[in-house]
Enzyme design. Structure first.
Site: not given
Length: 149
Positions: A83, A81, A86, A45, A146, A58, A56
């Site tokens: 968001c 996990s 993503c 991130n 975030d 990912e 982010h």
């Protein structure tokens, strides 16, 4: 998926999360692995560091992997996990599996992904939980920014 392999791949994402924290950012890391197990891309991130709300972990790993004709059979590994943003990336590009370090501090969209055929491997990794809990406790305003709270 073999748990030992999943934990090994999580190590790459955890290294990225720690690098992000050391840079003054949000400690979430990710890596994208190919169907053959090759590391395609990794990242963390960088919303704070780059002033880019879309960067982010990912998306950073996905961008680092570069353009491919297909993402079928790939595995996104993330310390937290994913968001909704993503999770959408995973669905949009047909990433087949997501390995998640933890979903205690943030549940994200992994159940939705599972409902749509994405294999989910939730590891409940203590190091990932501790990293995020400490960060949220120390930087609640940044964390709320975030996650869009």
């Amino acid at each position: 998926m073999d748990q030992e392999l999943a934990r090994s791949w999580l190590g790459t994402a955890l290294e990225e999360a720690r690098a992000g924290l050391a840079e003054g950012g949000i400690p979430i890391g990710a890596a994208l692995y190919g169907p053959d197990g090759a590391l395609l891309g990794r990242g963390h991130n960088r919303r704070v560091q780059d002033g880019d709300p879309s960067l982010h972990a990912e998306t950073a790993a996905f961008r680092a992997a570069g353009r491919r004709p297909s993402y079928r059979g790939t595995t996104m590994v993330t310390t937290l996990s994913p968001c909704w943003y993503c999770s959408g990336l995973v669905r949009q590009f047909g990433i087949s599996r997501v390995v998640i370090g933890e979903a205690v501090t943030f549940e994200g969209g992994h159940r939705w992904l599972a409902e749509h055929g994405v294999e989910i491997v939730l590891l409940d990794d203590p190091a990932c939980v501790a990293l995020m809990r400490d960060f949220v406790a120390d930087h609640p305003a940044l964390w709320n920014e975030d996650i869009g709270a």
